[in-house]
Design a protein around this motif. Sequence first.
Motif, PDB file in Angstrom:
ATOM      1  N   GLY A  60       0.828  -1.196   0.000  1.00 46.98           N
ATOM      2  CA  GLY A  60       0.000   0.000   0.000  1.00 46.98           C
ATOM      3  C   GLY A  60       0.861   1.244   0.000  1.00 46.98           C
ATOM      4  O   GLY A  60       1.556   1.528  -0.970  1.00 46.98           O
ATOM      5  N   ALA A  61       0.876   1.977   1.098  1.00 48.94           N
ATOM      6  CA  ALA A  61       1.606   3.242   1.173  1.00 48.94           C
ATOM      7  C   ALA A  61       3.010   3.054   1.737  1.00 48.94           C
ATOM      8  O   ALA A  61       3.346   2.021   2.313  1.00 48.94           O
ATOM      9  CB  ALA A  61       0.825   4.235   2.042  1.00 48.94           C
ATOM     10  N   LYS A  62       3.831   4.084   1.591  1.00 45.70           N
ATOM     11  CA  LYS A  62       5.211   4.061   2.107  1.00 45.70           C
ATOM     12  C   LYS A  62       5.230   3.858   3.612  1.00 45.70           C
ATOM     13  O   LYS A  62       6.088   3.148   4.154  1.00 45.70           O
ATOM     14  CB  LYS A  62       5.917   5.369   1.726  1.00 45.70           C
ATOM     15  CG  LYS A  62       7.389   5.410   2.142  1.00 45.70           C
ATOM     16  CD  LYS A  62       8.085   6.642   1.580  1.00 45.70           C
ATOM     17  CE  LYS A  62       7.604   7.917   2.226  1.00 45.70           C
ATOM     18  NZ  LYS A  62       8.442   9.089   1.889  1.00 45.70           N
ATOM     19  N   GLN A  63       4.275   4.473   4.290  1.00 40.24           N
ATOM     20  CA  GLN A  63       4.184   4.336   5.747  1.00 40.24           C
ATOM     21  C   GLN A  63       4.000   2.868   6.148  1.00 40.24           C
ATOM     22  O   GLN A  63       4.556   2.419   7.155  1.00 40.24           O
ATOM     23  CB  GLN A  63       3.003   5.153   6.268  1.00 40.24           C
ATOM     24  CG  GLN A  63       2.914   5.217   7.781  1.00 40.24           C
ATOM     25  CD  GLN A  63       3.589   6.459   8.334  1.00 40.24           C
ATOM     26  OE1 GLN A  63       4.428   7.065   7.671  1.00 40.24           O
ATOM     27  NE2 GLN A  63       3.221   6.848   9.531  1.00 40.24           N
ATOM     28  N   ASP A  64       3.250   2.125   5.361  1.00 42.71           N
ATOM     29  CA  ASP A  64       3.008   0.712   5.663  1.00 42.71           C
ATOM     30  C   ASP A  64       4.298  -0.106   5.561  1.00 42.71           C
ATOM     31  O   ASP A  64       4.494  -1.069   6.311  1.00 42.71           O
ATOM     32  CB  ASP A  64       1.954   0.137   4.714  1.00 42.71           C
ATOM     33  CG  ASP A  64       0.605   0.828   4.867  1.00 42.71           C
ATOM     34  OD1 ASP A  64       0.215   1.097   6.006  1.00 42.71           O
ATOM     35  OD2 ASP A  64      -0.037   1.100   3.832  1.00 42.71           O
ATOM     36  N   ILE A  65       5.167   0.274   4.638  1.00 48.05           N
ATOM     37  CA  ILE A  65       6.460  -0.409   4.515  1.00 48.05           C
ATOM     38  C   ILE A  65       7.291  -0.156   5.757  1.00 48.05           C
ATOM     39  O   ILE A  65       7.913  -1.068   6.306  1.00 48.05           O
ATOM     40  CB  ILE A  65       7.223   0.076   3.261  1.00 48.05           C
ATOM     41  CG1 ILE A  65       6.398  -0.166   2.002  1.00 48.05           C
ATOM     42  CG2 ILE A  65       8.579  -0.609   3.162  1.00 48.05           C
ATOM     43  CD1 ILE A  65       7.032   0.400   0.745  1.00 48.05           C
ATOM     44  N   SER A 128       8.690  12.016  15.394  1.00 48.39           N
ATOM     45  CA  SER A 128       7.511  11.763  14.559  1.00 48.39           C
ATOM     46  C   SER A 128       6.561  10.788  15.226  1.00 48.39           C
ATOM     47  O   SER A 128       6.839  10.218  16.278  1.00 48.39           O
ATOM     48  CB  SER A 128       7.970  11.175  13.215  1.00 48.39           C
ATOM     49  OG  SER A 128       8.544   9.893  13.428  1.00 48.39           O
ATOM     50  N   GLU A 129       5.417  10.572  14.565  1.00 48.29           N
ATOM     51  CA  GLU A 129       4.481   9.543  15.027  1.00 48.29           C
ATOM     52  C   GLU A 129       5.140   8.170  14.998  1.00 48.29           C
ATOM     53  O   GLU A 129       4.826   7.295  15.802  1.00 48.29           O
ATOM     54  CB  GLU A 129       3.230   9.535  14.143  1.00 48.29           C
ATOM     55  CG  GLU A 129       2.357  10.766  14.303  1.00 48.29           C
ATOM     56  CD  GLU A 129       1.100  10.690  13.459  1.00 48.29           C
ATOM     57  OE1 GLU A 129       0.848   9.597  12.881  1.00 48.29           O
ATOM     58  OE2 GLU A 129       0.382  11.687  13.368  1.00 48.29           O
ATOM     59  N   ARG A 130       6.050   8.004  14.062  1.00 46.24           N
ATOM     60  CA  ARG A 130       6.758   6.735  13.971  1.00 46.24           C
ATOM     61  C   ARG A 130       7.657   6.528  15.193  1.00 46.24           C
ATOM     62  O   ARG A 130       7.810   5.399  15.671  1.00 46.24           O
ATOM     63  CB  ARG A 130       7.574   6.682  12.672  1.00 46.24           C
ATOM     64  CG  ARG A 130       6.693   6.726  11.416  1.00 46.24           C
ATOM     65  CD  ARG A 130       7.516   6.664  10.141  1.00 46.24           C
ATOM     66  NE  ARG A 130       8.402   7.815   9.995  1.00 46.24           N
ATOM     67  CZ  ARG A 130       8.019   8.988   9.527  1.00 46.24           C
ATOM     68  NH1 ARG A 130       6.753   9.181   9.158  1.00 46.24           N
ATOM     69  NH2 ARG A 130       8.867   9.990   9.412  1.00 46.24           N
TER      70      ARG A 130
END
Length: 213
Positions: A60-65, A128-130
């Motif tokens: 899906g998105a880069k965030q998911d990776i 960050s949220e990460r």
Amino acid sequence: MSPKRVNSGRKKAVEAEITRDHILVSASTLFSTKGFDATSLREIAQLADVTHSTITHHFGAKQDIWYAISDRNIADYQQQLAMSLVQVIKNEHEPLAVFKTAVEVLIDTLLRHPQLVRLISMEHDINSERAIYLDDKLNQTHHMVSSLFDQAKAVSPRLQPFNADTFLVALLGLISAPALFPILQKTLTQTDITDANFNPHYKGLIINILFGE
């Protein structure tokens, strides 16, 4: 279902897993060198030698990776920690030996995955949220290991100058140095930190510094 269809399904599943792994390895390399925001899906696709649509199909998105990379590395650490502690507790009830095993697992994990050290460092630099996600994941283990530290400290004079937090700071500082400062290799004259023998040797040095062995 015919054996031919079963074998074909297994083959496709294996191929999909290999593709996912290539994407995660490539993304981890880029995230840990350029940072999450500076890395594009196009760059990940090029390094992994896949198409952009293949990446979106699997993640899906880069965030998911990024979350998949973090979850896989943290799960690997926690699994190794659980297995090692079960074994040492089964054979050895001395608190210092149990705690030292937990320390050795962390050293092995981070020396084996230096990109994880850089990944964590980069996220905390920008808060960050990460970074919050990583904190939540790792704090669960830290609280458990802190309890092991307190038990070990009660029987080890060597640990008396530390509390659980300062010990962790010292430990992570020692482990992280080669990963965070690869430029060190250009100034070293007697040690090759990229050599396969470096990690076990350096692990022994860390244990000696912190436990006096």
